[in-house]
Design a protein around this motif. Structure first.
Motif, PDB file in Angstrom:
ATOM      1  N   PRO A 190       0.793  -1.239   0.000  1.00 46.54           N
ATOM      2  CA  PRO A 190       0.000   0.000   0.000  1.00 46.54           C
ATOM      3  C   PRO A 190       0.822   1.284   0.000  1.00 46.54           C
ATOM      4  O   PRO A 190       0.653   2.158   0.850  1.00 46.54           O
ATOM      5  N   ILE A 191       1.704   1.421  -0.991  1.00 48.76           N
ATOM      6  CA  ILE A 191       2.519   2.626  -1.119  1.00 48.76           C
ATOM      7  C   ILE A 191       1.643   3.833  -1.423  1.00 48.76           C
ATOM      8  O   ILE A 191       1.822   4.922  -0.850  1.00 48.76           O
ATOM      9  N   GLU A 192       0.675   3.637  -2.327  1.00 45.25           N
ATOM     10  CA  GLU A 192      -0.213   4.734  -2.711  1.00 45.25           C
ATOM     11  C   GLU A 192      -0.939   5.307  -1.497  1.00 45.25           C
ATOM     12  O   GLU A 192      -1.050   6.530  -1.349  1.00 45.25           O
ATOM     13  N   GLU A 193      -1.403   4.441  -0.602  1.00 45.61           N
ATOM     14  CA  GLU A 193      -2.126   4.897   0.580  1.00 45.61           C
ATOM     15  C   GLU A 193      -1.213   5.706   1.506  1.00 45.61           C
ATOM     16  O   GLU A 193      -1.641   6.700   2.100  1.00 45.61           O
ATOM     17  N   ALA A 194       0.040   5.291   1.622  1.00 42.87           N
ATOM     18  CA  ALA A 194       0.997   6.030   2.456  1.00 42.87           C
ATOM     19  C   ALA A 194       1.188   7.451   1.942  1.00 42.87           C
ATOM     20  O   ALA A 194       1.220   8.414   2.715  1.00 42.87           O
ATOM     21  N   ILE A 195       1.298   7.574   0.621  1.00 43.83           N
ATOM     22  CA  ILE A 195       1.485   8.902   0.021  1.00 43.83           C
ATOM     23  C   ILE A 195       0.219   9.738   0.159  1.00 43.83           C
ATOM     24  O   ILE A 195       0.270  10.940   0.441  1.00 43.83           O
ATOM     25  N   SER A 239       2.835  -6.421  -8.190  1.00 45.40           N
ATOM     26  CA  SER A 239       3.482  -5.678  -9.278  1.00 45.40           C
ATOM     27  C   SER A 239       2.677  -4.440  -9.642  1.00 45.40           C
ATOM     28  O   SER A 239       3.237  -3.352  -9.872  1.00 45.40           O
ATOM     29  N   GLN A 240       1.348  -4.586  -9.679  1.00 45.27           N
ATOM     30  CA  GLN A 240       0.492  -3.444  -9.996  1.00 45.27           C
ATOM     31  C   GLN A 240       0.573  -2.377  -8.905  1.00 45.27           C
ATOM     32  O   GLN A 240       0.661  -1.178  -9.201  1.00 45.27           O
ATOM     33  N   ILE A 244       1.760   1.498  -9.542  1.00 46.23           N
ATOM     34  CA  ILE A 244       0.902   2.628  -9.163  1.00 46.23           C
ATOM     35  C   ILE A 244       1.611   3.496  -8.125  1.00 46.23           C
ATOM     36  O   ILE A 244       1.566   4.732  -8.196  1.00 46.23           O
ATOM     37  N   GLY A 245       2.271   2.857  -7.165  1.00 47.80           N
ATOM     38  CA  GLY A 245       3.005   3.599  -6.143  1.00 47.80           C
ATOM     39  C   GLY A 245       4.082   4.483  -6.738  1.00 47.80           C
ATOM     40  O   GLY A 245       4.240   5.646  -6.351  1.00 47.80           O
ATOM     41  N   LYS A 246       4.812   3.948  -7.714  1.00 47.87           N
ATOM     42  CA  LYS A 246       5.860   4.739  -8.377  1.00 47.87           C
ATOM     43  C   LYS A 246       5.255   5.914  -9.137  1.00 47.87           C
ATOM     44  O   LYS A 246       5.801   7.028  -9.125  1.00 47.87           O
ATOM     45  N   PHE A 247       4.129   5.669  -9.792  1.00 48.26           N
ATOM     46  CA  PHE A 247       3.451   6.727 -10.557  1.00 48.26           C
ATOM     47  C   PHE A 247       2.985   7.855  -9.629  1.00 48.26           C
ATOM     48  O   PHE A 247       3.212   9.041  -9.902  1.00 48.26           O
ATOM     49  N   VAL A 248       2.348   7.480  -8.529  1.00 49.05           N
ATOM     50  CA  VAL A 248       1.850   8.480  -7.576  1.00 49.05           C
ATOM     51  C   VAL A 248       3.012   9.240  -6.954  1.00 49.05           C
ATOM     52  O   VAL A 248       2.957  10.463  -6.784  1.00 49.05           O
TER      53      VAL A 248
END
Length: 301
Positions: A190-195, A239-240, A244-248
């Motif tokens: 959950p990288i996206e959620e952290a950001i 992987s997805q 997404i995390g890298k993109f965000v």
């Protein structure tokens, strides 16, 4: 703000514990947000409290009985190779009881309550640090994130347990009119959620190798086929999540530091072998130290 994100990975969580120990104790990093999925959710509360030796003791002493109240597997070891079979008696008994899953994991719930006290919970909740647990709501096809700020002790412990329930091998939980299961079914990392929660730097521990380095063994029975299928799906989800995390992160000017496992630890993370998990914890610590030394050397050069 800095966040520590720990992916799902069953018994491989021991490796994540070793990495986190180095980052917190040796590198002396302070985190504002701790987010875990599945096995990661078991680690984050203790890491936020800096009770690293306590959670290390748990991860390096558990076995199948510590997790499963009804274990659907049999594990045979021959010439160092572990083969997972079906525990027909346990599975049939569970189905006859009306259960929707092959096994049950109520021992894990007891283990969480035993090792994360209400005093620990209150101490953590009173701080500015946010501890977040990832769960999958199967009824509405949504991933949900449960912050310690929003719940009382027993309910938060239940969310930790739910996040780890790798259905259909572990318990399916009905709560608030919905069916919940392992958070990794929707968000392994959950990288996206952290950001989204304000992190500008994310240390992400990924309990998988960065590149695919092996082919899975042929399925020997229906259970090994199921575990192989689930492993395939979770790898794709992971992987997805990372993409997404890298993109965000790029769009939010956030930095992500990845800590992948350097080698394949196990092909079945539902096998809890305390000797191996003890080795994996030390491997995680050594790997984080090696990576830190390597980075420092590059910066010096």
């Amino acid at each position: 703000m800095r966040a520590l994100v720990i992916s799902g990975g069953g018994s491989k969580g021991a490796f994540a514990g070793g990495v986190a120990q180095y980052l917190i104790e040796n590198k002396r990093l302070n985190y504002d947000i701790f987010i875990g999925t599945s096995t990661g959710s078991l680690l984050v509360s203790h890491l936020a409290l800096n009770k690293i030796q306590e959670i290390k003791e748990v991860y390096t002493s558990v076995n199948q009985d510590s997790i499963f109240s009804i274990c659907p597997f049999t594990i045979k070891r021959k010439k160092g190779v572990e083969t997972v079979g079906i525990n027909h008696f346990s599975v049939l008994r569970n189905i006859m009881r009306g259960s929707k899953t092959f096994g049950e994991s109520y021992h894990l719930k007891e283990l969480i309550l035993k090792n994360f006290s209400e005093e620990d919970f209150n101490k953590l909740k009173s701080r500015s640090i946010d501890v977040v647990i990832t769960v999958a709501n199967l009824s509405i096809n949504q991933v949900e994130y449960k912050s310690i700020k929003d719940f009382e002790y027993e309910e938060f412990c239940e969310w930790i347990w739910i996040s780890c329930n790798y259905t259909p091998f572990m318990s399916l939980v009905k709560k608030n009119g919905c069916e919940y299961a392992d958070g990794g079914l929707g968000s392994m990392v959950p990288i996206e959620e952290a950001i989204k929660r304000g992190a500008t730097t994310v240390d992400a521990i990924i309990l998988q190798t960065e590149t695919t380095t092996f082919n899975r063994m042929p399925s020997l029975n229906s259970f090994s086929l199921l575990t192989n299928m689930f492993a395939f799906m979770l790898d794709r989800i992971e992987s997805q999540n990372i993409r997404i995390g890298k993109f965000v992160a790029t769009n939010q000017n956030a930095i992500i530091n990845f800590y992948y496992t350097p080698t394949v630890l196990t092909t079945n993370s539902l096998i809890f072998d305390k000797d191996k998990m003890n080795q994996w914890w030390q491997s995680g610590f050594n790997f984080a130290k090696f990576k830190d030394d390597e980075t420092s050397q590059l910066e010096t050069d």
